[in-house]
Design a protein around this motif. Sequence first.
Motif, PDB file in Angstrom:
ATOM      1  N   LYS A   1       0.813  -1.223   0.000  1.00  0.00           N
ATOM      2  CA  LYS A   1       0.000   0.000   0.000  1.00  0.00           C
ATOM      3  C   LYS A   1       0.845   1.272   0.000  1.00  0.00           C
ATOM      4  O   LYS A   1       0.304   2.360  -0.156  1.00  0.00           O
ATOM      5  CB  LYS A   1      -0.893   0.034   1.243  1.00  0.00           C
ATOM      6  N   ALA A   2       2.156   1.121   0.198  1.00  0.00           N
ATOM      7  CA  ALA A   2       2.999   2.283   0.504  1.00  0.00           C
ATOM      8  C   ALA A   2       2.964   3.362  -0.559  1.00  0.00           C
ATOM      9  O   ALA A   2       3.071   4.551  -0.246  1.00  0.00           O
ATOM     10  CB  ALA A   2       4.440   1.818   0.723  1.00  0.00           C
ATOM     11  N   ALA A   3       2.826   2.986  -1.851  1.00  0.00           N
ATOM     12  CA  ALA A   3       2.899   3.978  -2.923  1.00  0.00           C
ATOM     13  C   ALA A   3       1.535   4.339  -3.490  1.00  0.00           C
ATOM     14  O   ALA A   3       1.443   5.036  -4.502  1.00  0.00           O
ATOM     15  CB  ALA A   3       3.795   3.456  -4.049  1.00  0.00           C
ATOM     16  N   THR A   4       0.463   3.898  -2.834  1.00  0.00           N
ATOM     17  CA  THR A   4      -0.869   4.282  -3.267  1.00  0.00           C
ATOM     18  C   THR A   4      -1.106   5.759  -2.942  1.00  0.00           C
ATOM     19  O   THR A   4      -0.622   6.261  -1.931  1.00  0.00           O
ATOM     20  CB  THR A   4      -1.928   3.422  -2.545  1.00  0.00           C
ATOM     21  N   ALA A   5      -1.861   6.437  -3.794  1.00  0.00           N
ATOM     22  CA  ALA A   5      -2.077   7.876  -3.602  1.00  0.00           C
ATOM     23  C   ALA A   5      -2.681   8.170  -2.238  1.00  0.00           C
ATOM     24  O   ALA A   5      -3.624   7.509  -1.806  1.00  0.00           O
ATOM     25  CB  ALA A   5      -2.991   8.422  -4.699  1.00  0.00           C
ATOM     26  N   HIS A   6      -2.114   9.160  -1.562  1.00  0.00           N
ATOM     27  CA  HIS A   6      -2.602   9.642  -0.266  1.00  0.00           C
ATOM     28  C   HIS A   6      -2.723   8.517   0.751  1.00  0.00           C
ATOM     29  O   HIS A   6      -3.669   8.476   1.544  1.00  0.00           O
ATOM     30  CB  HIS A   6      -3.950  10.359  -0.412  1.00  0.00           C
TER      31      HIS A   6
ATOM     32  N   GLY B   1       1.225  11.476   2.586  1.00  0.00           N
ATOM     33  CA  GLY B   1       0.976  10.303   1.773  1.00  0.00           C
ATOM     34  C   GLY B   1       1.171  10.542   0.294  1.00  0.00           C
ATOM     35  O   GLY B   1       0.592   9.850  -0.540  1.00  0.00           O
ATOM     36  N   GLU B   2       1.977  11.552  -0.067  1.00  0.00           N
ATOM     37  CA  GLU B   2       2.154  11.911  -1.471  1.00  0.00           C
ATOM     38  C   GLU B   2       3.503  11.485  -2.031  1.00  0.00           C
ATOM     39  O   GLU B   2       3.631  11.250  -3.229  1.00  0.00           O
ATOM     40  CB  GLU B   2       2.034  13.433  -1.643  1.00  0.00           C
ATOM     41  N   ALA B   3       4.539  11.409  -1.189  1.00  0.00           N
ATOM     42  CA  ALA B   3       5.905  11.318  -1.700  1.00  0.00           C
ATOM     43  C   ALA B   3       6.137  10.060  -2.525  1.00  0.00           C
ATOM     44  O   ALA B   3       6.567  10.132  -3.684  1.00  0.00           O
ATOM     45  CB  ALA B   3       6.897  11.388  -0.537  1.00  0.00           C
ATOM     46  N   LEU B   4       5.887   8.884  -1.953  1.00  0.00           N
ATOM     47  CA  LEU B   4       6.172   7.647  -2.684  1.00  0.00           C
ATOM     48  C   LEU B   4       5.280   7.520  -3.915  1.00  0.00           C
ATOM     49  O   LEU B   4       5.739   7.083  -4.982  1.00  0.00           O
ATOM     50  CB  LEU B   4       5.991   6.437  -1.764  1.00  0.00           C
ATOM     51  N   HIS B   5       4.021   7.914  -3.782  1.00  0.00           N
ATOM     52  CA  HIS B   5       3.138   7.848  -4.945  1.00  0.00           C
ATOM     53  C   HIS B   5       3.634   8.795  -6.044  1.00  0.00           C
ATOM     54  O   HIS B   5       3.656   8.423  -7.231  1.00  0.00           O
ATOM     55  CB  HIS B   5       1.714   8.217  -4.535  1.00  0.00           C
ATOM     56  N   SER B   6       4.035   9.984  -5.679  1.00  0.00           N
ATOM     57  CA  SER B   6       4.554  10.921  -6.670  1.00  0.00           C
ATOM     58  C   SER B   6       5.779  10.352  -7.366  1.00  0.00           C
ATOM     59  O   SER B   6       5.967  10.528  -8.574  1.00  0.00           O
ATOM     60  CB  SER B   6       4.906  12.257  -5.999  1.00  0.00           C
ATOM     61  N   LEU B   7       6.633   9.656  -6.601  1.00  0.00           N
ATOM     62  CA  LEU B   7       7.841   9.071  -7.200  1.00  0.00           C
ATOM     63  C   LEU B   7       7.493   8.014  -8.238  1.00  0.00           C
ATOM     64  O   LEU B   7       8.186   7.888  -9.256  1.00  0.00           O
ATOM     65  CB  LEU B   7       8.721   8.469  -6.104  1.00  0.00           C
ATOM     66  N   THR B   8       6.423   7.252  -8.026  1.00  0.00           N
ATOM     67  CA  THR B   8       6.067   6.214  -9.006  1.00  0.00           C
ATOM     68  C   THR B   8       5.594   6.818 -10.318  1.00  0.00           C
ATOM     69  O   THR B   8       5.649   6.158 -11.367  1.00  0.00           O
ATOM     70  CB  THR B   8       4.972   5.280  -8.453  1.00  0.00           C
ATOM     71  N   THR B   9       5.117   8.070 -10.276  1.00  0.00           N
ATOM     72  CA  THR B   9       4.683   8.711 -11.516  1.00  0.00           C
ATOM     73  C   THR B   9       5.836   9.423 -12.219  1.00  0.00           C
ATOM     74  O   THR B   9       5.706   9.814 -13.373  1.00  0.00           O
ATOM     75  CB  THR B   9       3.566   9.733 -11.231  1.00  0.00           C
ATOM     76  N   LEU B  10       6.968   9.572 -11.516  1.00  0.00           N
ATOM     77  CA  LEU B  10       8.096  10.330 -12.065  1.00  0.00           C
ATOM     78  C   LEU B  10       9.345   9.481 -12.263  1.00  0.00           C
ATOM     79  O   LEU B  10      10.311   9.939 -12.873  1.00  0.00           O
ATOM     80  CB  LEU B  10       8.448  11.494 -11.131  1.00  0.00           C
TER      81      LEU B  10
END
Length: 556
Positions: free
Chosen positions: A71-76, A97-106
């Motif tokens: 669940k760690a990289a799910t948005a928020h 809850g944004e950092a890891l999810h943002s990294l998966t998009t970048l």
Amino acid sequence: MASTIQALPTEVVYLITAGEVIDSLASVVRELVENSLDAGATRIVISLWPQQWRIRVADNGCGLSLEDLQKAATAHSTSKIHSSEDLWKIKSLGFRGEALHSLTTLADLEIFSRSTHSTEGWRVMYGNNGEVTQVDVAAIAPGTVVTVANLFANCPGRRQGLPPTAQQLKSVQGIIQQIALCHPHVTYQVWQNDREWFTIYPAPTVGKLIPQILTQVRQGDLEEINLPVPHPQSSTITNSSLKVVIGLPDRCHRHRPDWVKVAINGRIINSPELEQTILSAFHRTLPRDRYPVCFLHLLISPDQINWNRNPAKTEIYLHELTYWQEQITQAINQALRLSETNLKESVHTTRVSQLLKAAEEKGTYKFNSQKPDSQTQHYVTAVAQVSNTYIVAEHPGGMWLVEQHIAHERVLFEQLCDSWQLIPVEPPIILYQLSNNQVEQLQRIGLDIEPFGEQLWAIRKIPAMLQQREDCADAILELSRGGDLQTAQVAVACRSAIRNGTPMTLPEMQKLLDDWQRTRNPRTCPHGRPIYLSLEESALSRFFRRHWVIGKSHGI
């Protein structure tokens, strides 16, 4: 073990300030290191490959279970807040809850982790939008290793808009140093292209860590205090504290205000209001166009802070701002004072006195063996006057040379700041050929001035300290040449202070030392000049080689 990571309710997502959190190499490092600190890490290794746009952060924190990793990289998604009420009780560094999810998009994101409660670790790969694409069992010690590769590969414009590599690396170094100041108990090891770049070693306090960052500053140049602070709504609740490390103004200062740093609850922030409070507390202690070294860390109740001002969490809304400004000013004033507690502790010896007696035989020192009143307790005791200019003072840690004029100037200046007293004078002081600007300047600082004839002006009210001075007219003329009230007070103090070359008796010297020690800023005069030279007992011991063991036959 039950999962602690869960998706935030929609209403909470809307309450969190929207915005980019990943915009550079440094922002990636900041977010990942803050996650490591939240996990309780005491050792963090940051590895950078700038040309490959790859970053790896490894820590020895509590690690993540497989369920949390999924669940760690799910948005928020975050383990740190669960409801809107939690936004006003934030105690962790990360919470959006944004950092890891943002990294998966970048970028490409890979996490190795093993929970301290588990006997096995996991390797998880994430695709776009945080979806898990691969899971493998991995041999790893408890902790977490996060690797970000191909950063901004799908945003070539973002890469092109970033500063040169050297500048980005400097930003990374600055981020690590800022984090270390707030968390000095952690080891930070930074590698660049598989070579060790720099390491910040743990220290028991931030004051002992600063010389690793400011290498020109020595431990003895700093004063560190840690004070409990009552809650602004209650004088009894003391769950807050204020840590202040200052560079002593007679020993270190800066050309720019780049070392006026403010942290709140573990994070360096931008706070123009608190930074100005710090600068104001150092006013008239430093030379012109010089700035202090000061690190301030407020540890306060989370309900006093609103972090939702900037997604990078570097700007905040601080409730009861005026109250905290007052507490900061008081803390800095305390750190700047001289007291028995911040004099160097050592066993009192008479060696300094013996040294002075030996020098007296040459007749060049006016050593006065008269002892002060035994009922009077002095931190610093006057023992001699050198060249009718310097007071030789002894204290338990060694001796000082105090320049009498600027010590007295500091005393008088603070008295004037506390009570700017103007008194009538008869006959009036007559000045000739004053310009309109000079007349307005004297009126601005409160002097009673009126025309007395052609090109003549009568001054009928003057600062009390100037009343007995023969050069009173010259002093008032100097005051007419500009500056604010405090500038005038400095000028009056300087004019009124005892002149160098003036003989002083031992009681007069002791009275000056006592008055000087009670000032708010005793280390420098209002122009920023150091008032005293410290010769510590340990330095004297080294100079005279008292550690040498020569032998009993030599009488030692």
